[in-house]
Design an enzyme around this catalytic site. Structure first.
Site, PDB file in Angstrom:
ATOM      1  N   GLY A 131     -32.412 -40.701  18.725  1.00 52.73           N
ATOM      2  CA  GLY A 131     -31.367 -40.488  17.727  1.00 52.73           C
ATOM      3  C   GLY A 131     -30.309 -41.576  17.883  1.00 52.73           C
ATOM      4  O   GLY A 131     -30.593 -42.675  18.358  1.00 52.73           O
ATOM      5  N   ARG A 132     -29.075 -41.222  17.523  1.00 52.81           N
ATOM      6  CA  ARG A 132     -27.991 -42.216  17.531  1.00 52.81           C
ATOM      7  C   ARG A 132     -27.786 -42.814  18.918  1.00 52.81           C
ATOM      8  O   ARG A 132     -27.646 -44.026  19.073  1.00 52.81           O
ATOM      9  CB  ARG A 132     -26.693 -41.553  17.056  1.00 52.81           C
ATOM     10  CG  ARG A 132     -26.700 -41.213  15.584  1.00 52.81           C
ATOM     11  CD  ARG A 132     -25.511 -40.340  15.247  1.00 52.81           C
ATOM     12  NE  ARG A 132     -25.773 -38.985  15.688  1.00 52.81           N
ATOM     13  CZ  ARG A 132     -25.724 -37.901  14.910  1.00 52.81           C
ATOM     14  NH1 ARG A 132     -25.396 -38.040  13.662  1.00 52.81           N
ATOM     15  NH2 ARG A 132     -25.980 -36.702  15.388  1.00 52.81           N
ATOM     16  N   ILE A 133     -27.756 -41.929  19.945  1.00 53.38           N
ATOM     17  CA  ILE A 133     -27.459 -42.426  21.298  1.00 53.38           C
ATOM     18  C   ILE A 133     -28.643 -43.243  21.835  1.00 53.38           C
ATOM     19  O   ILE A 133     -28.463 -44.311  22.423  1.00 53.38           O
ATOM     20  CB  ILE A 133     -27.094 -41.249  22.239  1.00 53.38           C
ATOM     21  CG1 ILE A 133     -25.819 -40.571  21.729  1.00 53.38           C
ATOM     22  CG2 ILE A 133     -26.902 -41.738  23.672  1.00 53.38           C
ATOM     23  CD1 ILE A 133     -25.486 -39.240  22.402  1.00 53.38           C
ATOM     24  N   ARG A 172     -40.278 -37.423  17.985  1.00 56.06           N
ATOM     25  CA  ARG A 172     -41.173 -36.726  17.063  1.00 56.06           C
ATOM     26  C   ARG A 172     -41.366 -37.540  15.795  1.00 56.06           C
ATOM     27  O   ARG A 172     -42.458 -37.758  15.323  1.00 56.06           O
ATOM     28  CB  ARG A 172     -40.586 -35.354  16.705  1.00 56.06           C
ATOM     29  CG  ARG A 172     -41.150 -34.243  17.537  1.00 56.06           C
ATOM     30  CD  ARG A 172     -40.512 -32.961  17.165  1.00 56.06           C
ATOM     31  NE  ARG A 172     -39.079 -33.142  16.989  1.00 56.06           N
ATOM     32  CZ  ARG A 172     -38.237 -32.204  16.580  1.00 56.06           C
ATOM     33  NH1 ARG A 172     -38.680 -31.026  16.278  1.00 56.06           N
ATOM     34  NH2 ARG A 172     -36.958 -32.435  16.468  1.00 56.06           N
ATOM     35  N   ILE A 188     -29.349 -38.061  30.588  1.00 61.42           N
ATOM     36  CA  ILE A 188     -28.000 -37.842  30.051  1.00 61.42           C
ATOM     37  C   ILE A 188     -28.090 -36.884  28.862  1.00 61.42           C
ATOM     38  O   ILE A 188     -27.157 -36.793  28.070  1.00 61.42           O
ATOM     39  CB  ILE A 188     -27.301 -39.155  29.609  1.00 61.42           C
ATOM     40  CG1 ILE A 188     -28.147 -39.929  28.596  1.00 61.42           C
ATOM     41  CG2 ILE A 188     -26.951 -40.020  30.808  1.00 61.42           C
ATOM     42  CD1 ILE A 188     -27.378 -41.020  27.870  1.00 61.42           C
ATOM     43  N   ALA A 189     -29.220 -36.175  28.753  1.00 55.30           N
ATOM     44  CA  ALA A 189     -29.436 -35.325  27.572  1.00 55.30           C
ATOM     45  C   ALA A 189     -28.893 -33.916  27.810  1.00 55.30           C
ATOM     46  O   ALA A 189     -27.743 -33.610  27.461  1.00 55.30           O
ATOM     47  CB  ALA A 189     -30.913 -35.319  27.227  1.00 55.30           C
ATOM     48  N   ARG A 190     -29.680 -33.083  28.422  1.00 54.40           N
ATOM     49  CA  ARG A 190     -29.265 -31.712  28.719  1.00 54.40           C
ATOM     50  C   ARG A 190     -30.036 -31.220  29.928  1.00 54.40           C
ATOM     51  O   ARG A 190     -31.202 -31.600  30.122  1.00 54.40           O
ATOM     52  CB  ARG A 190     -29.595 -30.767  27.558  1.00 54.40           C
ATOM     53  CG  ARG A 190     -28.521 -30.628  26.506  1.00 54.40           C
ATOM     54  CD  ARG A 190     -27.265 -29.924  27.016  1.00 54.40           C
ATOM     55  NE  ARG A 190     -26.231 -29.823  26.013  1.00 54.40           N
ATOM     56  CZ  ARG A 190     -25.315 -30.746  25.742  1.00 54.40           C
ATOM     57  NH1 ARG A 190     -25.291 -31.864  26.426  1.00 54.40           N
ATOM     58  NH2 ARG A 190     -24.402 -30.559  24.814  1.00 54.40           N
ATOM     59  N   GLU A 244     -26.183 -25.904  35.185  1.00 56.44           N
ATOM     60  CA  GLU A 244     -24.937 -26.516  35.635  1.00 56.44           C
ATOM     61  C   GLU A 244     -23.748 -25.592  35.344  1.00 56.44           C
ATOM     62  O   GLU A 244     -23.818 -24.797  34.406  1.00 56.44           O
ATOM     63  CB  GLU A 244     -24.745 -27.890  34.966  1.00 56.44           C
ATOM     64  CG  GLU A 244     -24.598 -27.840  33.454  1.00 56.44           C
ATOM     65  CD  GLU A 244     -24.506 -29.224  32.827  1.00 56.44           C
ATOM     66  OE1 GLU A 244     -25.404 -30.053  33.068  1.00 56.44           O
ATOM     67  OE2 GLU A 244     -23.519 -29.447  32.092  1.00 56.44           O
ATOM     68  N   HIS A 262     -21.698 -34.283  34.366  1.00 55.04           N
ATOM     69  CA  HIS A 262     -21.702 -34.184  32.887  1.00 55.04           C
ATOM     70  C   HIS A 262     -20.493 -34.906  32.277  1.00 55.04           C
ATOM     71  O   HIS A 262     -19.645 -34.282  31.612  1.00 55.04           O
ATOM     72  CB  HIS A 262     -21.727 -32.705  32.456  1.00 55.04           C
ATOM     73  CG  HIS A 262     -22.271 -32.506  31.067  1.00 55.04           C
ATOM     74  ND1 HIS A 262     -23.035 -31.432  30.717  1.00 55.04           N
ATOM     75  CD2 HIS A 262     -22.167 -33.254  29.939  1.00 55.04           C
ATOM     76  CE1 HIS A 262     -23.362 -31.511  29.439  1.00 55.04           C
ATOM     77  NE2 HIS A 262     -22.836 -32.621  28.947  1.00 55.04           N
TER      78      HIS A 262
HETATM   79  C1  GLV Z   1     -22.054 -33.506  25.715  1.00 46.70           C
HETATM   80  O1  GLV Z   1     -22.928 -33.201  26.444  1.00 46.70           O
HETATM   81  C2  GLV Z   1     -22.109 -33.334  24.298  1.00 46.70           C
HETATM   82  O2  GLV Z   1     -23.066 -32.702  23.812  1.00 46.70           O
HETATM   83  O3  GLV Z   1     -21.210 -33.804  23.609  1.00 46.70           O
END
Ligand code: GLV
Length: 326
Positions: free
Chosen positions: A155-157, A178, A237-239, A268, A286
């Site tokens: 996606g964007r990131i 996907r 860095i996702a979830r 977390e 986070h």
């Molecule tokens: C941080 O984890 C966000 O979803 O902005």
């Protein structure tokens, strides 16, 4: 009388002042972590809530808070929302996309560099007084420039990371998502779509940037880790929950992959104790979007969503506007 809104966590005072122009605010500047039952109590008679990814908005809460019309998340991720339940109850969810993209991509890169070049491990070594000579192989890590970056989720990131990697570090960028990007975007990002299996097999560094969903749960577990190179690094860095943290800890301990950089964790703020005991993992709490400028932008966007929806009926960045059932 102004509409009543709950600000569930501490936030910049300027943002509270802005909200107070439009709403009767109950705030939480002491940043007390309320239980789900306490959150329900605080939400009585409130039409809106300013929340973060830590507050779970589910069917139980919605049933107990019939006045609620909007939940405004100060986060781009919204896996704390049960969006179908919110839609069924006529409650809008909003998030804060775009304003954090570049900052989060910067952090992804910071974590990649720190992990590959063993930054935390070597700093701990120095601080603990163990450094007494230069050595040819001391904290020798893996190359970042010119290596192959695999991005899972584009996606964007993901795209912002791909641009940094390809244009700034001369990396070969492969990705799996996907849906494949259109050719023009692939060309700007200098990124090539591959299957997930090929991504795991070919990458020197794997960056996870996909949103959390039930399908994405443990997208990287024991099996996937064995498909990676033993020299590879993994950055999440996702979830939390996208990686099986217990399996990752075992893989790091036994050299299945070389190192990991983690900003998010399953359950977390608890961190798997095995991860805490390993030196080949960089752990951060986070903070990928945490610059003052970006956090301010996120907070203002979350506030503006509340103001726009509750005063004019249209939010700036709605998640489920079309699905709302009144
Ligand atoms: C941080 O984890 C966000 O979803 O902005």
């Amino acid at each position: 009388m102004k509409p009543a809104v709950l600000v569930a966590r501490a936030v910049f005072p300027a943002v509270l002042d802005k909200l107070a122009l439009h709403f009767d605010i109950v705030s939480n500047q002491d940043d007390v972590l309320w239980s789900p039952a306490q959150l329900i109590t605080k939400l009585q008679d409130k039409v809106g809530v300013f929340c973060t990814g830590s507050e779970r908005i589910d069917a139980t809460l919605l049933a107990a808070c019939p006045d609620l019309k909007i939940c405004s998340n100060m986060a781009v991720g919204f896996n704390n929302f049960d969006l179908p339940a919110m839609s069924a109850q006529g409650v809008l969810g909003t998030n804060t996309p775009d304003v954090l993209t570049e900052t989060t991509a910067d952090f992804g890169f910071a974590l990649l560099l720190a992990t590959a070049r063993r930054l935390s491990e070597s700093e701990h070594f120095l601080r603990s007084g163990q450094w007494n000579r230069w050595r040819y192989d001391m904290f020798a890590g893996s190359e970042v420039h010119g290596s192959t970056l695999g991005i899972l989720g584009m996606g964007r990131i993901g795209q912002a990371i791909a641009k940094r990697a390809a244009h700034g570090f001369g990396m070969c960028v492969i990705y799996h998502n996907r849906s494949r990007l259109d050719m023009a975007t692939e060309s700007v990002c200098k990124a090539t779509w591959v299957s997930k299996a090929e991504l795991l097999k070919r990458c020197d560094h794997l960056m996870l940037v996909l949103p959390y969903s039930a399908q994405a749960h443990h997208a990287v577990g024991a099996l996937e880790l064995t498909q990676m190179k033993p020299t590879a690094t993994l950055v999440n860095i996702a979830r939390g929950g996208i990686v099986d943290d217990a399996a990752l800890a075992q893989a790091l301990r036994h050299g299945v992959i070389a190192a990991a950089g983690l900003d998010v964790f399953e359950g977390e703020p608890a961190v798997h104790p095995e991860l805490l005991s390993l030196s080949n993992v960089v752990l951060t709490p986070h903070i990928a979007s945490a610059t003052i400028k970006t956090r301010l932008a996120m907070a203002h966007l979350a506030a503006d969503n509340l103001i726009a929806y509750l005063t004019e009926g249209t939010a700036l960045t709605p998640l489920n506007e079309k699905l709302l059932k009144f």
